[in-house]
Design an enzyme around this catalytic site. Sequence first.
Site, PDB file in Angstrom:
ATOM      1  N   GLU A   1       0.831  -1.211   0.000  1.00 34.27           N
ATOM      2  CA  GLU A   1       0.000   0.000   0.000  1.00 34.27           C
ATOM      3  C   GLU A   1       0.863   1.258   0.000  1.00 34.27           C
ATOM      4  OE1 GLU A   1      -2.668   0.944  -0.923  1.00 34.27           O
ATOM      5  OE2 GLU A   1      -4.161   1.313   0.624  1.00 34.27           O
TER       6      GLU A   1
ATOM      7  N   THR B   1      -3.920   8.026  -5.882  1.00 32.72           N
ATOM      8  CA  THR B   1      -3.949   8.435  -4.472  1.00 32.72           C
ATOM      9  C   THR B   1      -2.795   9.379  -4.153  1.00 32.72           C
ATOM     10  OG1 THR B   1      -5.003   6.383  -3.865  1.00 32.72           O
ATOM     11  CG2 THR B   1      -3.887   7.545  -2.104  1.00 32.72           C
TER      12      THR B   1
HETATM   13  N1  HSE Z   1      -7.247   7.408   3.301  1.00 28.64           N
HETATM   14  C1  HSE Z   1      -6.685   7.348   1.981  1.00 28.64           C
HETATM   15  C2  HSE Z   1      -6.817   8.684   1.314  1.00 28.64           C
HETATM   16  C3  HSE Z   1      -7.410   6.304   1.191  1.00 28.64           C
HETATM   17  O1  HSE Z   1      -7.905   9.250   1.356  1.00 28.64           O
HETATM   18  O2  HSE Z   1      -5.841   9.197   0.774  1.00 28.64           O
HETATM   19  C4  HSE Z   1      -6.843   6.042  -0.162  1.00 28.64           C
HETATM   20  O3  HSE Z   1      -5.686   5.274  -0.093  1.00 28.64           O
END
Ligand code: HSE
Length: 306
Positions: free
Chosen positions: A128, A181
Amino acid sequence: MDQVKIFTPASVANVSCGFDVLGFCLDSIGDVMKVSRTKNKGVTIGIINGQELPKDPLKNVASVAASALLKAHPTIGGFQIDIEKRIKPGSGIGSSAASAAGAVFAINELLGKPYSRNELVQYAIAGESLASGAAHADNLAPVLLGGFTLVRSNKTLDIIKLPSPKDLVATIIHPKIELKTIHSRAILKNEIPLKKAVEQWGNLGAFISALYTNDYELLSRSMKDKVIEPTRAILIPKYKEIKQAAIDTGALGSGISGSGPSIYALSKGEFAAKEVGQAMKTYYDEIGLDYEVHYSNINNEGVRVL
Ligand code: HSE
């Protein structure tokens, strides 16, 4: 056992009030992975169907997570990972988390389950981190544990599984644009005004209480995001209109799914969730933007052997 085939599901992170800590697991969409023992040591990526993803083991999220596990648990031989990638990368429903969690889950099965699902998060997080540039487990935790999960600490990976009220149904609309992301994190401010923080932790606490008490009204009032949504909303076409349409049609709440561009809504019951989906998609029909809609119950089991 020399080979295992698994279903590794998509997930919705943040759930409006819990940036980087809250998430839930979906059951109608996910990847299928096959992991096989090999004579040679290390991890290799075999066949990838469905999406263009790197086969270099140092660049693929699944092999990076798998290698982190093998570093901690040396074994004779190695593993090959084949992936049928059904979750589009950059769609906001935990594509990289599904790959990373799936890889470590499958290898753990082949090794005779030395680790609990909760313990596997510490290895999956290596994958991740590669994908999003930051170590946060809000997608991984629901994939591995199922249901709703709370990450009390992303540093120590202190993870709590939460109850899932049984009538909740998710609607997800994915406008077909890719939003990485790493990019949607780069635009976030590092500081938040105290007033907003107070509202946010009030909502998060209430949301969790609502899960324990099956209080759908409280759940609905708590699905608010004063911190992240205002910054990210501009990245998603027709975001405000679609969210409002979902709420006007009866959704308990709606917001950005993970880092977007997918938009999620939670409703009470399948009928309501479908009505919400119909209302959400009219906006992309109007502007001619391609999209996909998913409806899903909350998947309380998480990743599983097929
Ligand atoms: N919490 C993360 C974000 C989720 O909003 O960036 C996506 O990986």
